[in-house]
Design an enzyme around this catalytic site. Structure first.
Site, mmCIF file in Angstrom:
data_model
loop_
_atom_site.group_PDB
_atom_site.id
_atom_site.type_symbol
_atom_site.label_atom_id
_atom_site.label_comp_id
_atom_site.label_asym_id
_atom_site.label_seq_id
_atom_site.Cartn_x
_atom_site.Cartn_y
_atom_site.Cartn_z
ATOM 1 N N GLY A 95 0.532 2.521 4.216
ATOM 2 C CA GLY A 95 0.898 1.837 2.977
ATOM 3 C C GLY A 95 1.417 0.441 3.228
ATOM 4 O O GLY A 95 1.291 -0.092 4.331
ATOM 5 N N ASN A 96 1.987 -0.167 2.203
ATOM 6 C CA ASN A 96 2.579 -1.500 2.359
ATOM 7 C C ASN A 96 3.817 -1.622 1.485
ATOM 8 O O ASN A 96 4.160 -0.701 0.754
ATOM 9 C CB ASN A 96 1.542 -2.587 2.044
#
Ligand code: CTP
Length: 402
Positions: free
Chosen positions: A212-213
């Site tokens: 993810g980020n």
């Protein structure tokens, strides 16, 4: 304009319910947002809350006694009704709803409602048996048929101690509903569909882990709310776990592929696509079906495959707005992306700044266009950034339509 309530004239009608105390919070929120608020109370309402409360909050004399001239106007109710941009009745009791349906005008609230041409929004509050009674049900449909907007009631604990439907919607929701209604009545994006994406995609490694980020989704949500406040029909495709904005259709997704499917499905009728989501460029080539166990090996490699470039691939008769989150060479990188993504505008921000970018409530962006224009904006709230981006979207749409 950065706030849809600034300088709007709102008449708040308060009728006699225990929820009347919440009308003070509605008033306070409206005044803080820059609206001019006049409050009208029924006699029954004054048994629950005093006019003084509203006079203190608005610095204006509330309207209560029909037989005593009010302020500078002889025909106070007509003036009040004529000048209103919107009338909200919160709480609206079963009796007040019945008065509106029958066109009665025997107190300041129903009388102003009868005399105004402005949109009317009501927030019913009553016991669940009264709310579910055939008479109230019929009144509700009649009012909706006449274009009155209802907000709530919501299920919850009622004054009687029972749990049921009949509780007035929360003040924050009512204020959002006012913004929505004002936007529909006079917003420059009224009746236009705008698709907004928000949040960082999550690319599954196994059922419990993902790549993810740091995107929080706040910028996309601000765009969705600001577009809604200008009257747009907003579809928010999001990965973020933020509360659903009132009056916005929310489509929840996780991965880039899900986000792409939703974008492709929602865009055909749209006038604009605003891609604020941080889409992962790669995903694990295969997500394990079961949780991966610790192995004996001291290293683990996850194979990644490329995700589709959602904004570049979606095509149709709508304007595309891209975002560019950069850590270096902001403008140069963003200009390259504008072309590659086939976007009309790109909103560039430097995510290394501590007061802008990921997770903050503020942002500092530059809006770049196809003609080489660069609008450099100072640090401002994400809602204000959204307003400036939507000013540009509205201008592009106006050009297209002329
Ligand atoms: N975007 C997209 N699909 C992707 C990647 C990005 O639609 N697979 C969109 C984003 O929503 C954003 C714009 O493209 O509006 C730019 O995203 P960004 O991550 O900055 O650009 P990338 O093309 O991924 O370039 P890079 O990672 O090399 O900076």
């Amino acid at each position: 304009m950065s706030n849809p309530l600034t300088d709007r004239r709102i008449v708040l009608g308060v009728s006699g319910s225990i929820a009347a105390y919440k009308a003070a919070e509605i008033t306070s929120r409206l005044v803080q947002a820059g609206a001019e608020v006049d409050v009208a109370l029924t006699r029954a309402a004054t048994e629950f809350i005093t006019p003084l409360t509203f006079r203190s909050l608005t610095a204006r004399e509330p309207y209560v006694d029909m037989f005593r001239p009010h302020g500078e106007y002889g025909e106070a109710h007509v003036e009040l009704a004529r000048q209103a941009d919107l009338m909200v009745i919160a709480p609206a009791t079963a009796s007040t709803m019945a008065r509106l349906v029958n066109g009665l005008a025997d107190d300041f609230v129903s009388l102003t409602a009868l005399a105004t041409q402005a949109p009317i929004l009501i927030a019913p509050a009553m016991d669940s048996q009264m709310w579910e009674h055939e008479a109230t049900r019929a009144n509700r449909y009649t009012l909706e048929g006449r274009g009155v907007t209802l907000v709530g009631p919501v299920p919850g604990r009622l004054a009687s101690g029972r749990i049921g439907s009949g509780r007035m919607a929360e003040p924050a929701t009512i204020v959002d509903a006012i913004k929505v209604r004002l936007g529909q009545a006079r917003g420059d994006l009224a009746a236009r569909r705008i698709v907004v994406t928000a949040g960082g995609t999550r690319e599954a490694i196994d059922p419990v882990r993902y790549v993810g980020n740091h995107s929080s989704g706040k910028m996309g949500y601000a765009i969705a709310e600001a577009a809604r406040d200008r009257g747009a029909e907003v579809i928010l495709i999001t990965t973020a776990a933020l509360p659903d904005p009132h009056g916005v259709r929310v489509v929840r997704v996780e991965s880039a592929l899900e986000l792409q499917r939703a974008v492709e499905a929602e865009c055909p009728q749209a006038k604009a696509l605003v891609m604020a989501a941080a889409v992962a460029d790669y995903r694990p080539s295969e997500a394990a079906e079961q949780k991966m166990k610790r192995a004996d090996a001291s290293e683990l490699a996850v194979d990644l495959v490329e995700n589709p470039d959602v904004i570049a691939l979606v095509s149709g008769d709508f304007v595309k707005i891209a975002f560019a989150a950069e850590t270096e060479n902001l403008i140069e990188n963003a200009i390259g992306k504008l072309e590659r993504k086939g976007a009309q505008l790109i909103v560039a921000n430097d995510v290394t700044a501590t007061d802008a970018g990921f997770g903050t409530d503020t942002n500092r962006v530059t809006i770049l266009d196809r003609d080489g224009g660069a609008e450099i904006l100072p640090l401002m709230s994400k809602y204000e950034v959204a307003v400036r981006v939507l000013d540009r979207v509205a201008a592009l749409l106006a050009d297209q339509e002329s």
